[in-house]
Design an enzyme around this catalytic site. Structure first.
Site, PDB file in Angstrom:
ATOM      1  N   CYS A  70      58.475 -35.419 136.635  1.00 50.95           N
ATOM      2  CA  CYS A  70      57.503 -34.217 136.780  1.00 50.95           C
ATOM      3  C   CYS A  70      56.820 -34.125 135.410  1.00 50.95           C
ATOM      4  O   CYS A  70      57.450 -33.772 134.523  1.00 50.95           O
ATOM      5  CB  CYS A  70      58.194 -32.913 137.244  1.00 50.95           C
ATOM      6  SG  CYS A  70      56.818 -31.629 137.278  1.00 50.95           S
ATOM      7  N   CYS A  73      57.385 -30.128 133.983  1.00 46.96           N
ATOM      8  CA  CYS A  73      58.680 -29.699 133.316  1.00 46.96           C
ATOM      9  C   CYS A  73      58.436 -29.721 131.873  1.00 46.96           C
ATOM     10  O   CYS A  73      57.585 -30.586 131.255  1.00 46.96           O
ATOM     11  CB  CYS A  73      59.729 -30.657 133.977  1.00 46.96           C
ATOM     12  SG  CYS A  73      60.247 -30.287 135.477  1.00 46.96           S
ATOM     13  N   HIS A 116      61.889 -26.280 137.757  1.00 46.84           N
ATOM     14  CA  HIS A 116      61.157 -27.088 138.528  1.00 46.84           C
ATOM     15  C   HIS A 116      61.246 -26.864 140.145  1.00 46.84           C
ATOM     16  O   HIS A 116      60.732 -26.950 140.927  1.00 46.84           O
ATOM     17  CB  HIS A 116      61.666 -28.472 138.349  1.00 46.84           C
ATOM     18  CG  HIS A 116      61.078 -29.748 139.359  1.00 46.84           C
ATOM     19  ND1 HIS A 116      59.607 -30.091 138.934  1.00 46.84           N
ATOM     20  CD2 HIS A 116      61.364 -30.069 140.563  1.00 46.84           C
ATOM     21  CE1 HIS A 116      59.449 -30.902 140.179  1.00 46.84           C
ATOM     22  NE2 HIS A 116      60.328 -31.041 140.759  1.00 46.84           N
ATOM     23  N   ASN A 156      48.469 -23.500 145.372  1.00 47.74           N
ATOM     24  CA  ASN A 156      48.477 -24.185 146.582  1.00 47.74           C
ATOM     25  C   ASN A 156      50.155 -24.490 146.552  1.00 47.74           C
ATOM     26  O   ASN A 156      50.588 -24.946 145.485  1.00 47.74           O
ATOM     27  CB  ASN A 156      47.885 -25.570 146.574  1.00 47.74           C
ATOM     28  CG  ASN A 156      46.154 -25.376 146.677  1.00 47.74           C
ATOM     29  OD1 ASN A 156      45.684 -24.298 147.130  1.00 47.74           O
ATOM     30  ND2 ASN A 156      45.572 -26.256 146.043  1.00 47.74           N
ATOM     31  N   HIS A 169      53.290 -24.062 140.367  1.00 46.88           N
ATOM     32  CA  HIS A 169      52.074 -24.145 139.465  1.00 46.88           C
ATOM     33  C   HIS A 169      50.943 -23.515 140.423  1.00 46.88           C
ATOM     34  O   HIS A 169      51.000 -23.736 141.597  1.00 46.88           O
ATOM     35  CB  HIS A 169      51.800 -25.487 138.771  1.00 46.88           C
ATOM     36  CG  HIS A 169      51.362 -26.424 139.715  1.00 46.88           C
ATOM     37  ND1 HIS A 169      52.099 -27.109 140.502  1.00 46.88           N
ATOM     38  CD2 HIS A 169      49.945 -26.988 139.945  1.00 46.88           C
ATOM     39  CE1 HIS A 169      51.258 -27.807 141.224  1.00 46.88           C
ATOM     40  NE2 HIS A 169      49.978 -27.963 140.865  1.00 46.88           N
TER      41      HIS A 169
END
Length: 361
Positions: A70, A73, A116, A156, A169
């Site tokens: 990711c 992170c 995460h 979103n 996020h």
């Protein structure tokens, strides 16, 4: 709150927002990145009077990587990400694959937490307040850019919505124009003001909703309700009781109360479709997909607002899900996509009642 601005290897700005004033943020981005090249272009639709951003470079953006890859992170050892430090509270940085760039505006990513596997609803009130401070600070900074006319902070959540990264996020779009949805509100606001001899339409809407059965929850400084003509199956609008045009104008009392009210609202959204009862046949839905969108007044001269000023606009957040019932999504089909006429499968009164029923214990 402590704010620390730095640069990533390709020149993009990254900003740490820390709860502790003694936080030191001096980690260097060690990735061999070349400077980002974008092809964002704004095209005007002369028939509809709106604008379309053409951004072909976004075809190559990162898509649903595994958790151990990711990019949101913190960096750990030789696993390098968009965030050079090994930990963070809240981080904002320029999007590597922006829809808007240069004279066409700016796009930023807001990482709510380094965890995460968390979500916004999992934040503490202190953490949520820090995100609000970041939103406010970025609104202030972006409003000073010559190309920017409106700042849009949003989140979103969920693959159903179309997110490409699972880390908690949101994003901030700084548009070089007033968005079509805001322009419609401004026209309605101006027409109502003229027809009523000066009454504010936002104030009238909130007053009507407070007197009806669609209120979901109330605080001393905020009120949340399902609007009378909700477009989405579960849609809630959150308003400060004192009308202000943008996040910058919120007073300290409203800022202090916001985390409690907003976190409660998000947690209720997560419980709408949860049918677990603890028994063998319990059914638990995946987290509710949603969009959370802040509506702020555009930045411009009073003449741009067709008879109203910035102070006539009302800051508010619109939160909605595309899930209409357990295991079923609300698709934008012919009427919605072709004619922009929404057909809502859930009566707003029923949606408000359900959201009151799932109040967190």
């Amino acid at each position: 709150m402590k704010k620390t601005s730095t640069r990533l290897a390709d020149g993009r700005e990254l900003i740490y927002y820390d709860l502790r004033d003694d936080a030191v943020r001096d980690a260097v981005d060690r990735r061999p990145l070349e400077r980002t090249v974008t092809t964002s272009e704004i095209r005007r639709d002369v028939l509809l009077g709106d604008s379309v951003a053409v951004a072909s470079h976004r075809q190559g953006r990162t898509y649903l990587p595994p958790a151990d890859e990711c990019p949101l992170c913190p960096s750990q050892g030789e696993r390098l990400s968009e965030i050079p430090d090994s930990s963070y509270d809240v981080v904002v940085f320029e999007n590597r694959f922006p829809s808007l760039a240069g004279d066409s505006g700016r796009c930023e990513v807001v990482c709510f937490t380094s965890d995460h596997n968390a979500s916004f609803a999992d934040l503490t009130e202190e953490q949520a307040r820090l995100v609000l401070s970041a939103w406010t600070d970025r609104t202030a900074e972006l409003s000073h850019l010559p190309a920017v006319e409106q700042v849009f902070c949003f989140e979103n959540r969920g693959q159903e919505i179309g997110v490409t990264l699972g880390h908690p996020h949101g994003q901030i779009y700084a548009y070089p124009f007033t968005t079509p949805r805001t322009a419609l509100m401004l026209r309605s606001l101006a027409a109502h003001k003229e027809a009523t001899g000066g009454e504010n339409l936002f104030d009238a809407v909130v007053e009507r909703e407070l007197a009806d059965e669609r209120v979901v929850l109330e605080g001393e400084h905020w009120v949340a309700f399902v609007p009378y003509a909700a477009h989405w199956p579960y849609e809630v609008h959150l308003y400060p009781r004192r009308r202000v045009p943008d996040l910058l104008a919120l007073d300290e009392e409203a800022r202090t109360e916001f985390p409690k009210v907003y976190l409660e609202l998000l947690r209720r959204f997560d419980r709408i479709f949860d049918r677990r009862d603890g028994g063998k046949n319990s059914v638990g839905e995946p987290p509710t997909p949603y969009i959370a969108a802040w509506h702020q007044a555009p930045f411009g001269t009073p003449a741009d607002f067709e008879g109203v000023t910035r102070d006539d606009f009302a800051l508010h957040l619109e939160l909605f899900t595309i899930r209409r019932t357990s295991g079923k999504l609300k698709f934008l089909a012919g009427s919605e996509s072709g004619m922009n006429v929404f057909i809502n499968d859930v009566p707003p009164e029923a949606a408000a009642r359900r959201l009151r029923e799932v109040a967190s214990s």
